[in-house]
Design a protein around this motif. Structure first.
Motif, PDB file in Angstrom:
ATOM      1  N   ARG A 155       0.841  -1.207   0.000  1.00  0.00           N
ATOM      2  CA  ARG A 155       0.000   0.000   0.000  1.00  0.00           C
ATOM      3  C   ARG A 155       0.867   1.243   0.000  1.00  0.00           C
ATOM      4  NH1 ARG A 155      -4.591   0.030   4.307  1.00  0.00           N
ATOM      5  NH2 ARG A 155      -4.982   2.030   3.301  1.00  0.00           N
ATOM      6  N   GLN A 167       2.038   1.743  -3.513  1.00  0.00           N
ATOM      7  CA  GLN A 167       0.970   2.294  -4.342  1.00  0.00           C
ATOM      8  C   GLN A 167       0.792   3.791  -4.104  1.00  0.00           C
ATOM      9  OE1 GLN A 167      -2.105  -0.335  -2.990  1.00  0.00           O
ATOM     10  NE2 GLN A 167      -1.738  -1.833  -4.616  1.00  0.00           N
ATOM     11  N   GLY A 172       1.919   6.473  -6.946  1.00  0.00           N
ATOM     12  CA  GLY A 172       0.846   7.337  -7.443  1.00  0.00           C
ATOM     13  C   GLY A 172       1.160   8.801  -7.236  1.00  0.00           C
TER      14      GLY A 172
END
Length: 172
Positions: free
Chosen positions: A111, A114, A118
């Protein structure tokens, strides 16, 4: 090899009758959120699983890792009956079963990857649009890194994040 699937209610009954609950997720995932009584034996350390003849119920987050690794999981039990928890810990939660959550533990590494990837892509695009087109290279670099991680199984960003100070609290 296909392992029999147990609903959360069936898994709870099996555990109450002596079955062992084995969480095959990473230590960082287990530290943040787990089912009470689950023993963490990550998939890559399955050889460390002690076989005592009792039935074993394996779980992951959603059931995908356990289903994909069924042959490996079945072989690790030393001949004992092995089952997969349907829906993993997510299915357990949806069935209203209790979950232990420790919000003081850091987010799972994937996570964090990510979120970081991003953010870097978004920053690269925004800087490329409003400051200088050369900043688009940041987005391309992150994209290439993610593709390399997918192909090779090695993620430099995950390795870097793993040694950050906020991730040193994760239980092993």
């Amino acid at each position: 090899m296909t392992l029999a699937t147990l609903s959360p209610a069936e898994a709870r009954a099996a555990i109450e009758n002596g079955a062992r609950l084995i969480d095959i997720r990473g230590a960082d995932e287990h530290a943040r959120e787990r089912i009470a009584g689950a023993v963490n034996v990550p998939l890559d350390r399955l050889g460390d699983l002690a076989c005592d003849g009792r039935p074993v119920v394996f779980h992951c987050k959603s059931g995908m890792r356990t289903a994909a690794s069924a042959a490996q999981l079945g072989a690790a039990t030393g001949g004992a009956k092995a089952y997969v928890l349907a829906g993993g810990i997510d299915g357990w939660r949806q069935a209203g079963q209790p979950i232990l959550t420790d919000r003081s533990q850091p987010l799972e590494i994937m996570r964090q990857v990510q979120i970081t990837a991003g953010a870097l892509v978004l920053i690269g695009v925004l800087l490329g649009l409003f400051v200088a087109p050369g900043f688009l290279g940041l987005s391309a670099f992150v994209g290439a890194g993610l593709m390399f991680a997918g192909v090779s199984g090695w993620c430099g960003m995950a390795n870097l994040l793993r040694v950050m100070p906020w991730n040193r609290r994760t239980a092993a």
